[in-house]
Design an enzyme around this catalytic site. Structure first.
Site, PDB file in Angstrom:
ATOM      1  N   ASN A  28      15.549  69.766 -18.977  1.00  0.00           N
ATOM      2  CA  ASN A  28      14.668  69.920 -17.679  1.00  0.00           C
ATOM      3  C   ASN A  28      13.357  70.234 -17.958  1.00  0.00           C
ATOM      4  OD1 ASN A  28      14.738  72.507 -18.281  1.00  0.00           O
ATOM      5  ND2 ASN A  28      14.901  73.140 -16.233  1.00  0.00           N
ATOM      6  N   LYS A  85      17.718  64.000 -16.062  1.00  0.00           N
ATOM      7  CA  LYS A  85      17.745  65.223 -17.126  1.00  0.00           C
ATOM      8  C   LYS A  85      18.365  64.742 -18.416  1.00  0.00           C
ATOM      9  CE  LYS A  85      17.554  69.036 -13.645  1.00  0.00           C
ATOM     10  NZ  LYS A  85      17.956  70.135 -13.151  1.00  0.00           N
ATOM     11  N   SER A 131      11.401  69.138  -3.796  1.00  0.00           N
ATOM     12  CA  SER A 131      11.147  70.102  -4.734  1.00  0.00           C
ATOM     13  C   SER A 131      10.275  71.063  -4.125  1.00  0.00           C
ATOM     14  CB  SER A 131      10.532  69.741  -6.023  1.00  0.00           C
ATOM     15  OG  SER A 131      10.256  70.760  -6.743  1.00  0.00           O
ATOM     16  N   GLY A 169      21.263  78.617  -5.320  1.00  0.00           N
ATOM     17  CA  GLY A 169      20.524  78.137  -6.602  1.00  0.00           C
ATOM     18  C   GLY A 169      19.107  78.329  -6.544  1.00  0.00           C
ATOM     19  N   ARG A 194      32.624  60.368 -16.719  1.00  0.00           N
ATOM     20  CA  ARG A 194      31.609  61.221 -17.104  1.00  0.00           C
ATOM     21  C   ARG A 194      32.250  62.828 -17.121  1.00  0.00           C
ATOM     22  NH1 ARG A 194      25.797  61.847 -14.028  1.00  0.00           N
ATOM     23  NH2 ARG A 194      26.960  62.608 -12.171  1.00  0.00           N
TER      24      ARG A 194
END
Ligand SMILES: O=C1C[C@@](O)(C(=O)O)C[C@@H](O)[C@@H]1O
Length: 516
Positions: free
Chosen positions: A316, A295, A246, A482, A399
């Site tokens: 989030n 999340k 991150s 992103g 899912r």
């Protein structure tokens, strides 16, 4: 008793005294307040000569350590010679001398006899296994202090982040100057937050010569701004596993400083959410970002969930409400990702038509989504809310199916993704971690099919341009990194973290694109 501010110490482990001298200067240039000289690492150590050289050339206060093998050091020789060298270091004017419990009383005694003012004795101990209870830790510190130590140092080897609050408690209650931390990724926040709880010092390694288990000096100073952390600092944590990829700390911390907000943002490697939320009820931890894979699961730990996060069934961001300590879940991913895609489509429209489009850019488009986890759910709901038709692929078919149902979309088998024929003008969005650092050569879709899409979006932001985006660009698609989603979700989080303060968006954009 008011504790003085926490120092940053660089442990130096060079094999020669000449290199130690060079490293002391590097440590100073990189922001250390004090250096630790590991005498056990010096080859052919000549006590008087070598100690004098260090002391003559020191640009900063020095701690001398001569660590024996059984404590993780390199010294295997005679005990007496070791104590004598440490004693000589004190006599020659070392600022601090560190020793283990085994020789502490002897050294303290000798130091008292020859005491001349300020040199201090640090008595250290290494605790293996599970972190002892708060009471046990206090007893350990008391027995170490009873040797006559000026400063007590306790190194713990926590196997889980939920053990760390015991260290925080110890640091805040302790009357004697104390260094206490756990090393490694799971212990990292015990080091970063040490200034908040009044720790005597924290360790940071010099660039290019990293010491396992501790951050670099530059990280401590620049990413975490530890010199700005104090008792009042509010802590925000990224709850995730993995967490090391991150860039959140590199963004949120400078932004807090820029906005004069007394907060720190730290990575929290969480293995078990239930244990985590039970052990971190402290009001010191005022908010969290939530990353993979939690999340969706965090929704179950929130006392209240904002309607958007509720409909997506993924959060989030979590804020601890100051009035009652309740945890409130939000989703800032959804708007972040969708507006990033919309803006890129609008820009393209303007560059082709010379004017802006009046209809919402995603309306009526096919939105092919790969990945139906927390980020995927945010994208699917966002795309649906803008009138797109969502087609979901996930290796977990059930899912994918349940997400497709929730957004009135379609589900397809993951194996069919490469040969799937999208409608003209379709969007492809990757919401899986495929391609994320360090596995940057991976790609979720075969490059042969990329030319069929008008725009390709990747929720992976590290690296900034993933292999998927590079291949999509070659195939002629508009690409959206992103990074843009990461920036926008962080802007949303800043507003929530600071109770409505406006985020300095341009400053954030500059950090993200130029400093990452
Ligand atoms: O997806 C992401 C990325 C993130 O997990 C990080 O890696 O910093 C932080 C989250 O807030 C965000 O929703």
């Amino acid at each position: 008793m008011k504790k003085s501010s926490t120092m940053i110490c660089a442990p130096l482990m060079a094999e020669t005294i000449e290199k130690m001298v060079i490293q002391m200067h590097q440590a100073k240039a990189q922001g250390a307040d004090v250096v630790e000289i590991r005498l056990d690492c010096v080859l052919d150590f000549q006590p008087r000569n070598d100690l004098e050289t260090i002391l003559r050339n020191k640009p900063l206060p020095v701690i001398f350590v001569f660590r024996p093998k059984q404590d993780g050091g390199l010294y295997v020789g005679d005990q007496q010679a070791r104590v004598e060298a440490l004693h000589l270091a004190a006599e020659l004017g070392a600022d601090y001398v560190e020793c283990d419990l085994m020789v502490a009383s002897k050294l303290v005694e000798e130091n008292k006899i020859n005491r001349n003012g300020h040199r201090k004795i640090i008595v250290s101990s290494y605790v293996n296994g599970v972190t002892p209870s708060e009471e046990e830790l206090s007893q350990i510190v008391a027995s170490m202090q009873s040797t006559g130590a000026d400063i007590v140092k306790l190194v713990i080897n926590a196997a889980d982040i939920t053990e760390l609050p015991r260290i925080f408690h110890l640091l805040s209650c302790c009357q004697v100057p104390l260094i206490a931390y756990s090393s490694g990724e799971r212990g990292l926040i015990s080091q970063i937050l040490s200034p908040k709880y009044g720790g005597f010092l924290v360790y940071g390694s010099i660039e290019g010569d990293s010491v396992p288990g501790i951050p670099t000096l530059v990280n401590l100073r620049e990413a975490y701004k530890v010199h700005c952390i104090n008792e009042e600092t509010k802590v925000f944590g990224l709850v995730s596993k993995p967490v090391g990829h991150s860039k959140g700390p590199l963004l949120h911390n400078p932004v807090f400083r820029h906005s004069n907000f007394n907060g720190v943002y730290v990575p929290m490697l969480v293995d078990d959410l239930l244990k985590f939320f039970n052990v971190y009820p402290s009001p010191d931890f005022v908010g969290f970002s939530v990353g993979i894979p939690y999340k969706e699961a965090v929704i179950g730990f929130c006392d209240e969930v904002h309607p958007l996060a509720q409909s997506i069934a993924a959060a989030n961001t979590i804020i601890r409400r100051p009035s009652d300590g309740e945890l409130i879940g939000y989703n800032t991913d959804c708007e972040a990702a969708i507006t990033a895609i919309e803006d890129a489509l609008l820009k393209e429209h303007i560059s082709i038509n010379g004017k802006t489009s009046l209809s919402p850019p995603l309306n009526g488009k096919m939105f092919v989504l790969v990945g139906a986890g927390g980020a995927g759910r945010a994208l699917a709901f966002g795309a649906r809310s803008r009138g797109a038709h969502v087609v979901v692929f996930d290796i977990d078919y059930d899912r994918a199916k349940s997400l497709a149902c929730a957004v009135n979309g379609e589900v397809r088998r993951f194996e069919d993704l490469d040969k799937f024929q999208p409608k003209k003008g379709a969007i492809l969005a990757n919401a899986t971690p495929i391609g994320m650092h360090p596995s940057t050569d991976r790609i979720p879709v075969s490059d042969a099919s990329l030319g069929d899409y008008q725009l390709v979006f990747d929720s992976v932001y590290n690296p900034k341009k993933t292999r998927l985006l590079k291949e999509a660009e070659v195939a002629g698609a508009i690409v959206v990194s992103g990074v843009e989603m990461f920036l926008r979700q962080a802007v949303g989080q800043f507003n929530l973290f600071t109770d409505g303060q406006q985020a300095p968006v341009e400053f954030m954009r500059e950090i993200i694109w130029e400093k990452f």
